[in-house]
Design a protein around this motif. Structure first.
Motif, mmCIF file in Angstrom:
data_model
loop_
_atom_site.group_PDB
_atom_site.id
_atom_site.type_symbol
_atom_site.label_atom_id
_atom_site.label_comp_id
_atom_site.label_asym_id
_atom_site.label_seq_id
_atom_site.Cartn_x
_atom_site.Cartn_y
_atom_site.Cartn_z
ATOM 1 N N GLY A 1 0.799 -1.221 0.000
ATOM 2 C CA GLY A 1 0.000 0.000 0.000
ATOM 3 C C GLY A 1 0.829 1.268 0.000
ATOM 4 O O GLY A 1 2.016 1.271 0.369
ATOM 5 N N PRO A 2 0.205 2.384 -0.375
ATOM 6 C CA PRO A 2 0.922 3.662 -0.465
ATOM 7 C C PRO A 2 1.303 4.261 0.879
ATOM 8 O O PRO A 2 2.036 5.248 0.915
ATOM 9 N N SER A 3 0.841 3.675 1.996
ATOM 10 C CA SER A 3 1.234 4.193 3.311
ATOM 11 C C SER A 3 2.369 3.384 3.933
ATOM 12 O O SER A 3 2.683 3.574 5.124
ATOM 13 N N HIS A 4 2.998 2.513 3.189
ATOM 14 C CA HIS A 4 4.113 1.697 3.688
ATOM 15 C C HIS A 4 5.128 2.576 4.421
ATOM 16 O O HIS A 4 5.665 3.532 3.864
ATOM 17 N N ASN A 5 5.394 2.234 5.695
ATOM 18 C CA ASN A 5 6.285 3.073 6.498
ATOM 19 C C ASN A 5 6.983 2.228 7.553
ATOM 20 O O ASN A 5 6.641 1.064 7.771
ATOM 21 N N THR B 1 11.501 -3.625 14.330
ATOM 22 C CA THR B 1 12.031 -2.838 15.453
ATOM 23 C C THR B 1 13.349 -2.166 15.072
ATOM 24 O O THR B 1 13.572 -0.988 15.388
ATOM 25 N N ARG B 2 14.215 -2.902 14.393
ATOM 26 C CA ARG B 2 15.546 -2.378 14.047
ATOM 27 C C ARG B 2 15.456 -1.186 13.096
ATOM 28 O O ARG B 2 16.273 -0.264 13.161
ATOM 29 N N ASN B 3 14.465 -1.192 12.217
ATOM 30 C CA ASN B 3 14.378 -0.140 11.202
ATOM 31 C C ASN B 3 13.404 0.977 11.560
ATOM 32 O O ASN B 3 13.095 1.822 10.709
ATOM 33 N N PHE B 4 12.937 0.986 12.806
ATOM 34 C CA PHE B 4 12.058 2.068 13.258
ATOM 35 C C PHE B 4 12.705 3.430 12.983
ATOM 36 O O PHE B 4 13.873 3.656 13.280
ATOM 37 N N GLY B 5 11.928 4.327 12.390
ATOM 38 C CA GLY B 5 12.392 5.684 12.141
ATOM 39 C C GLY B 5 13.031 5.897 10.791
ATOM 40 O O GLY B 5 13.304 7.040 10.410
ATOM 41 N N ARG B 6 13.268 4.821 10.055
ATOM 42 C CA ARG B 6 13.839 4.969 8.717
ATOM 43 C C ARG B 6 12.831 5.580 7.758
ATOM 44 O O ARG B 6 11.619 5.510 7.965
ATOM 45 N N VAL B 7 13.349 6.170 6.706
ATOM 46 C CA VAL B 7 12.495 6.668 5.627
ATOM 47 C C VAL B 7 12.144 5.497 4.724
ATOM 48 O O VAL B 7 13.029 4.788 4.235
ATOM 49 N N SER B 8 10.852 5.269 4.520
ATOM 50 C CA SER B 8 10.408 4.180 3.651
ATOM 51 C C SER B 8 10.229 4.684 2.224
ATOM 52 O O SER B 8 10.128 5.891 1.976
ATOM 53 N N ARG B 9 10.142 3.739 1.292
ATOM 54 C CA ARG B 9 9.958 4.065 -0.118
ATOM 55 C C ARG B 9 8.774 3.238 -0.648
ATOM 56 O O ARG B 9 8.951 2.160 -1.232
ATOM 57 N N PRO B 10 7.547 3.730 -0.415
ATOM 58 C CA PRO B 10 6.357 2.961 -0.794
ATOM 59 C C PRO B 10 6.305 2.597 -2.275
ATOM 60 O O PRO B 10 5.879 1.486 -2.631
ATOM 61 N N ARG B 11 6.735 3.501 -3.147
ATOM 62 C CA ARG B 11 6.677 3.211 -4.582
ATOM 63 C C ARG B 11 7.605 2.048 -4.920
ATOM 64 O O ARG B 11 7.215 1.104 -5.615
ATOM 65 N N ASP B 12 8.828 2.105 -4.410
ATOM 66 C CA ASP B 12 9.757 1.008 -4.652
ATOM 67 C C ASP B 12 9.226 -0.295 -4.066
ATOM 68 O O ASP B 12 9.355 -1.367 -4.672
ATOM 69 N N ALA B 13 8.644 -0.218 -2.859
ATOM 70 C CA ALA B 13 8.125 -1.422 -2.199
ATOM 71 C C ALA B 13 7.066 -2.096 -3.047
ATOM 72 O O ALA B 13 7.083 -3.326 -3.236
ATOM 73 N N ALA B 14 6.123 -1.304 -3.566
ATOM 74 C CA ALA B 14 5.053 -1.881 -4.377
ATOM 75 C C ALA B 14 5.588 -2.450 -5.687
ATOM 76 O O ALA B 14 5.171 -3.524 -6.127
ATOM 77 N N LEU B 15 6.518 -1.747 -6.306
ATOM 78 C CA LEU B 15 7.083 -2.235 -7.568
ATOM 79 C C LEU B 15 7.897 -3.514 -7.352
ATOM 80 O O LEU B 15 7.886 -4.419 -8.207
ATOM 81 N N GLN B 16 8.591 -3.609 -6.218
ATOM 82 C CA GLN B 16 9.319 -4.842 -5.911
ATOM 83 C C GLN B 16 8.355 -6.015 -5.754
ATOM 84 O O GLN B 16 8.613 -7.120 -6.247
ATOM 85 N N GLY B 17 7.240 -5.779 -5.067
ATOM 86 C CA GLY B 17 6.253 -6.837 -4.906
ATOM 87 C C GLY B 17 5.636 -7.257 -6.224
ATOM 88 O O GLY B 17 5.421 -8.454 -6.476
ATOM 89 N N LEU B 18 5.343 -6.298 -7.085
ATOM 90 C CA LEU B 18 4.787 -6.619 -8.401
ATOM 91 C C LEU B 18 5.805 -7.378 -9.249
ATOM 92 O O LEU B 18 5.440 -8.274 -10.025
ATOM 93 N N ALA B 19 7.080 -7.049 -9.099
ATOM 94 C CA ALA B 19 8.122 -7.773 -9.838
ATOM 95 C C ALA B 19 8.198 -9.225 -9.394
ATOM 96 O O ALA B 19 8.444 -10.131 -10.213
ATOM 97 N N LYS B 20 7.986 -9.487 -8.110
ATOM 98 C CA LYS B 20 7.959 -10.877 -7.643
ATOM 99 C C LYS B 20 6.782 -11.627 -8.267
ATOM 100 O O LYS B 20 6.907 -12.793 -8.656
ATOM 101 N N MET B 21 5.638 -10.979 -8.370
ATOM 102 C CA MET B 21 4.492 -11.612 -9.034
ATOM 103 C C MET B 21 4.830 -11.942 -10.489
ATOM 104 O O MET B 21 4.479 -13.014 -10.994
ATOM 105 N N ARG B 22 5.536 -11.046 -11.144
ATOM 106 C CA ARG B 22 5.913 -11.288 -12.542
ATOM 107 C C ARG B 22 6.864 -12.488 -12.640
ATOM 108 O O ARG B 22 6.758 -13.304 -13.574
ATOM 109 N N LEU B 23 7.774 -12.610 -11.685
ATOM 110 C CA LEU B 23 8.662 -13.765 -11.650
ATOM 111 C C LEU B 23 7.853 -15.052 -11.547
ATOM 112 O O LEU B 23 8.131 -16.042 -12.247
#
Length: 417
Positions: A12-16, A28-50
């Motif tokens: 989803g677009p609120s990935h954080n 827990t380890r990555n708390f506070g990091r800047v997330s990249r929702p667009r990249d996250a969604a595209l990575q997931g879609l690429a796995k579906m394509r695989l």
């Protein structure tokens, strides 16, 4: 014709990275990091394509409505006035991990010959406890054919149910009668056991499973304490194969014996702790791979890039596929954004054995529909979200508009807010 379909959650677009999941070490380890929702969604879609390129049948589930203002209203607040913790929970994109969406028992296993699905209540974690109504709405839409499917309400609280992440099915082939294993926890200080035995037993009863072909197995306390908050972090099954860490189960020899008595062709591929430690297992998400049967025969593991980057894990895998066992291929997917929040390839998918023609076709994936989803995500998903951005009304609107654009593009407007 019954076949296995992997339904992946679109990120989803609120990935954080709000660090909401106690016991999930990556979260827990990555708390506070800047997330990249667009990249996250595209990575997931690429796995579906695989998966499609491997000849597998692929489905998807849509992101849920965020922020969940209806949930906040039931708590007597809203996004403007909520505490940061409640605001983070209302913006959670954790429904992307479809392995927690539901537990699925295919038609060959059930008394009425239908595929049964029960959405997980996810009551152990506040940020996930409000997912089930959105999940239920999608299940009722995707699997609306009552001749083939039975959709149940979730198990009531306080019995925690985490869905297919704590469920394994064994069978000679996907369309034959199976043995279903429900894995529950008792505790792994300092972390909670999320799957309750009572919830597992309730799902088995609701699904009309044969008690003689149903097993309740306890996850080891050591695995939970090490950060294996779900069974699918330390074990994965496919047809007649169990691929597991030596320390996955509290009574592993009893479990193996019970499985062999019901499925004599069972093959157990056990990774010894002396070769791969629990720490390396959990850091690499070795067992959170998708173990799949290839159309041409043999099985493959779809692994996160972190597995290849962990020397002990990759050395063991290369030795395994060099032998004569049933797992013949290794495929690596880049899921860095999901992995940083504690979810690998298997977390992102729910396995359903069914006739694809009995499912709403809008929930089935083709290369053209993947192209369309990628275009929408590239245009509408935020590039970055920092934790402090979750308090901005402009982001709330961006997230909701992005999801609505996806639902409109995929003709699923019944799910729109």
């Amino acid at each position: 014709m019954l076949t296995e379909i992997n339904f992946d959650g679109i990120v989803g677009p609120s990935h954080n990275y709000a660090g909401l999941s106690h016991g999930n070490l990556a979260s827990t380890r990555n708390f506070g990091r800047v997330s990249r929702p667009r990249d996250a969604a595209l990575q997931g879609l690429a796995k579906m394509r695989l998966n499609l390129e491997l000849g597998l049948v692929q489905g998807w589930f849509m992101p849920q409505d965020r922020p969940d203002e209806a949930w906040l209203a039931r708590l007597g607040t809203d996004m403007a006035q909520a505490t940061p913790e409640l605001r983070y929970a209302a913006m959670s994109a954790s429904s992307m991990w479809a392995a927690n969406a539901a537990t699925v028992s295919p038609a060959p296993d059930t008394v009425d010959g239908r595929c049964h699905l029960t959405p997980a209540n996810l009551v152990t974690m506040p940020h996930r406890s409000h997912e089930w109504p959105g999940t239920l709405a999608q299940l009722r839409l995707a699997f609306a054919n009552a001749d083939h499917f039975a959709i149940h309400d979730p198990v009531p609280p306080p019995f925690g149910d985490e869905g297919a992440a704590n469920h394994m099915r064994f069978c000679a082939e996907h369309d034959s009668a199976g043995v279903e294993v429900f894995v529950y926890g008792m505790g792994g200080a300092p972390f909670p056991a999320r799957q309750h035995r009572e919830a597992s037993a309730a799902v088995a009863r609701l699904h009309g499973l044969d008690p003689e072909r149903t097993i309740l197995a306890r996850q080891s306390d050591e695995a939970i304490a090490a950060g294996a908050f779900h069974n699918d972090v330390v074990a994965v099954a496919n047809e007649y194969v169990l691929f597991a860490h030596e320390q996955a189960f509290a009574d592993r020899e009893d479990l193996y014996a019970a499985l062999r008595s019901r499925l004599p062709e069972l093959v157990v591929i056990e990774v010894p702790a002396s070769s791969v430690s629990l720490a390396d297992t959990i850091a690499s998400y070795l067992f959170n791979a998708q173990l799949v049967t290839l159309p041409g025969g043999g099985m493959a593991l779809i692994l996160p890039g972190e597995a290849r980057a962990t020397p002990s894990v990759w050395a063991w895998l290369e030795q395994m596929v060099g032998g004569n066992g049933p797992i013949r291929e290794l495929h690596v997917a880049d899921l860095r954004e999901s992995m940083a929040n504690g979810g690998g390839p298997a977390c992102l998918r729910l396995r359903v054995v069914a006739d694809p023609t009995s499912i709403d076709p809008r929930f089935l994936v083709s290369p053209d529909r993947l192209d369309l989803a990628e275009q929408i995500v590239s245009q509408h998903w935020p590039e970055e979200i920092a934790p402090h951005d979750l308090a901005r009304p402009a982001l709330w609107q961006t997230v909701r508009s992005a999801r609505n654009a996806l639902l409109d593009g995929l003709s699923l407007t019944e799910l729109a807010d």
